[in-house]
Design an enzyme around this catalytic site. Sequence first.
Site, PDB file in Angstrom:
ATOM      1  N   CYS A 139      37.983  42.052  41.613  1.00  0.00           N
ATOM      2  CA  CYS A 139      36.739  41.448  42.113  1.00  0.00           C
ATOM      3  C   CYS A 139      35.979  42.310  43.119  1.00  0.00           C
ATOM      4  O   CYS A 139      34.852  42.733  42.855  1.00  0.00           O
ATOM      5  CB  CYS A 139      37.045  40.086  42.722  1.00  0.00           C
ATOM      6  SG  CYS A 139      37.667  38.914  41.522  1.00  0.00           S
TER       7      CYS A 139
HETATM    8  C1  UDX Z   1      38.804  38.257  46.336  1.00  0.00           C
HETATM    9  C2  UDX Z   1      38.150  37.230  47.262  1.00  0.00           C
HETATM   10  O1  UDX Z   1      39.021  36.989  48.350  1.00  0.00           O
HETATM   11  C3  UDX Z   1      37.920  35.926  46.499  1.00  0.00           C
HETATM   12  O2  UDX Z   1      37.250  34.980  47.327  1.00  0.00           O
HETATM   13  C4  UDX Z   1      37.047  36.203  45.282  1.00  0.00           C
HETATM   14  O3  UDX Z   1      36.829  35.060  44.549  1.00  0.00           O
HETATM   15  C5  UDX Z   1      37.723  37.237  44.436  1.00  0.00           C
HETATM   16  O4  UDX Z   1      37.978  38.417  45.175  1.00  0.00           O
HETATM   17  P1  UDX Z   1      41.244  38.771  45.433  1.00  0.00           P
HETATM   18  O5  UDX Z   1      40.647  39.856  44.629  1.00  0.00           O
HETATM   19  O6  UDX Z   1      42.281  37.913  44.845  1.00  0.00           O
HETATM   20  O7  UDX Z   1      40.075  37.795  45.985  1.00  0.00           O
HETATM   21  O8  UDX Z   1      41.901  39.515  46.683  1.00  0.00           O
HETATM   22  P2  UDX Z   1      41.924  39.360  48.258  1.00  0.00           P
HETATM   23  O9  UDX Z   1      43.056  38.519  48.652  1.00  0.00           O
HETATM   24  O10 UDX Z   1      40.590  39.013  48.727  1.00  0.00           O
HETATM   25  O11 UDX Z   1      42.247  40.889  48.635  1.00  0.00           O
HETATM   26  C6  UDX Z   1      41.368  41.878  48.175  1.00  0.00           C
HETATM   27  C7  UDX Z   1      41.871  43.255  48.576  1.00  0.00           C
HETATM   28  O12 UDX Z   1      41.633  43.464  49.959  1.00  0.00           O
HETATM   29  C8  UDX Z   1      43.357  43.474  48.351  1.00  0.00           C
HETATM   30  O13 UDX Z   1      43.555  44.777  47.863  1.00  0.00           O
HETATM   31  C9  UDX Z   1      43.943  43.343  49.753  1.00  0.00           C
HETATM   32  O14 UDX Z   1      45.113  44.103  49.910  1.00  0.00           O
HETATM   33  C10 UDX Z   1      42.817  43.910  50.614  1.00  0.00           C
HETATM   34  N1  UDX Z   1      42.784  43.404  51.997  1.00  0.00           N
HETATM   35  C11 UDX Z   1      42.594  42.070  52.204  1.00  0.00           C
HETATM   36  C12 UDX Z   1      42.901  44.315  53.055  1.00  0.00           C
HETATM   37  O15 UDX Z   1      43.069  45.519  52.869  1.00  0.00           O
HETATM   38  N2  UDX Z   1      42.829  43.835  54.338  1.00  0.00           N
HETATM   39  C13 UDX Z   1      42.641  42.500  54.598  1.00  0.00           C
HETATM   40  O16 UDX Z   1      42.590  42.130  55.780  1.00  0.00           O
HETATM   41  C14 UDX Z   1      42.521  41.585  53.495  1.00  0.00           C
END
Ligand code: UDX
Length: 415
Positions: A260
């Site tokens: 996403c």
């Molecule tokens: C994301 C959005 O959170 C969600 O609302 C939307 O609908 C789809 O995209 P998702 O792709 O499942 O969801 O992942 P998310 O939990 O948001 O993490 C995204 C990425 O960011 C991951 O690679 C995670 O490791 C990274 N991340 C997240 C960080 O590096 N630091 C953080 O503090 C949070």
Amino acid sequence: MRISVIGAGYVGLVTGACLAKLANKVTLIDIDTHKIKSINSKASPLYEEGLDELLNQVNVEVSPDYTRTTDSEVLFICVGTPPDKDGPISLEQITEATKEISKVLKKKKDYCVVAVKSTVAPGTTEELVIPILEKSGKRTGKDFGVCFSPEFLREGKAVYDFMNPARIIIGEYDKRSGDTLLKLYRNFNAPVLRTNLRTAEMIKLASNAFLAAKISFINEIGNICKNLGIDVYEVAKGMGYDDRIGNKFLNAGIGFGGSCLPKDIQGLISKSRQIGYEPKILQEVLNLNDRQALKVIDLLKKHISLKGTTIGVLGLAFKPGTDDIRDSSALRVVQALLKEGAKVKAYDPMAVNNFKKLFPQIEYVARAEALNSDAILILTEWPEFNELDYSGKIVVDGRRVEKAREAKIYEGICW
Ligand code: UDX
């Protein structure tokens, strides 16, 4: 209500199963016979926490036959909108699904609402979906309604997120369309924002772009802090007390991945350029993210030469709790290690099968403890990595696994 969901992928299956749980009669449409067989046998074709249990509690009809949607009051379009080769969001699947719905509308007697849930660029529902639906000879607003109803589901927490939304956004063609969707969501305890179609499309993209920007921001701060001997996690803690900033999505590290965030920010950049605006901040969010992952290679080289050396990789999934490797930082890091002539040994509790399809040439171990290598990279913060013995090892940590600090040489990517 009688609901149809087109596309039984991650968003469609979770949406369908949850709406069935809320006492709606749900029909899932998908052309993938494997998915149909799996869902009919009450087993989720994809890993998602709580989805198997949910599928065993509800009855959803699943079929490739669009005529099964004829008596539906709401038809959700939840097909994939993967990135196109040069950046924009691909509209192939959404076009096909809409054409099929248009055929159904032709024969349909009763009013219904077609609600797009797939992530698309602003203007897509008005400029692509509605004209195709009107090829049925039926009129928008009179014979059927249209909405854009974005989801904000996180992988690994999608069932919870669907049932506990932070907000409900209803992009509506007209009041009647929005009222129909509001009736469906009447039992949710969340603020509702009703707006027009393209604003709702933009809310989805801008929300994901902001989450990505927050991560690149804290990674930039982390990179600065590392050079100043300051702990970025302490900085994030101090920042996060201010609810204008918020303490979520401030975990510095190797950067964001998944199906996403990278795709949606790229889609927004492409749309913006299409209309003649150069989105510098958004582009730099992506640029920094691309650079960030490869910092682990530079840090590793400070302590070991890579050619002919065996490097252990802990974590392949783009985040813990999923087997998904789409746009995972591990893809770029393993690619770079191989290019440097290193041998790679990898462990992940769930994502090895998916990763093996792209990197059959590297070695995979069944237990993290079996990763005896010259140095270790931590790329996903699986909780079990906080139980391992790192003593005597060289570790470059991209995900802040505290236990790894016991290593002989410990290097945090931006701390
Ligand atoms: C994301 C959005 O959170 C969600 O609302 C939307 O609908 C789809 O995209 P998702 O792709 O499942 O969801 O992942 P998310 O939990 O948001 O993490 C995204 C990425 O960011 C991951 O690679 C995670 O490791 C990274 N991340 C997240 C960080 O590096 N630091 C953080 O503090 C949070």
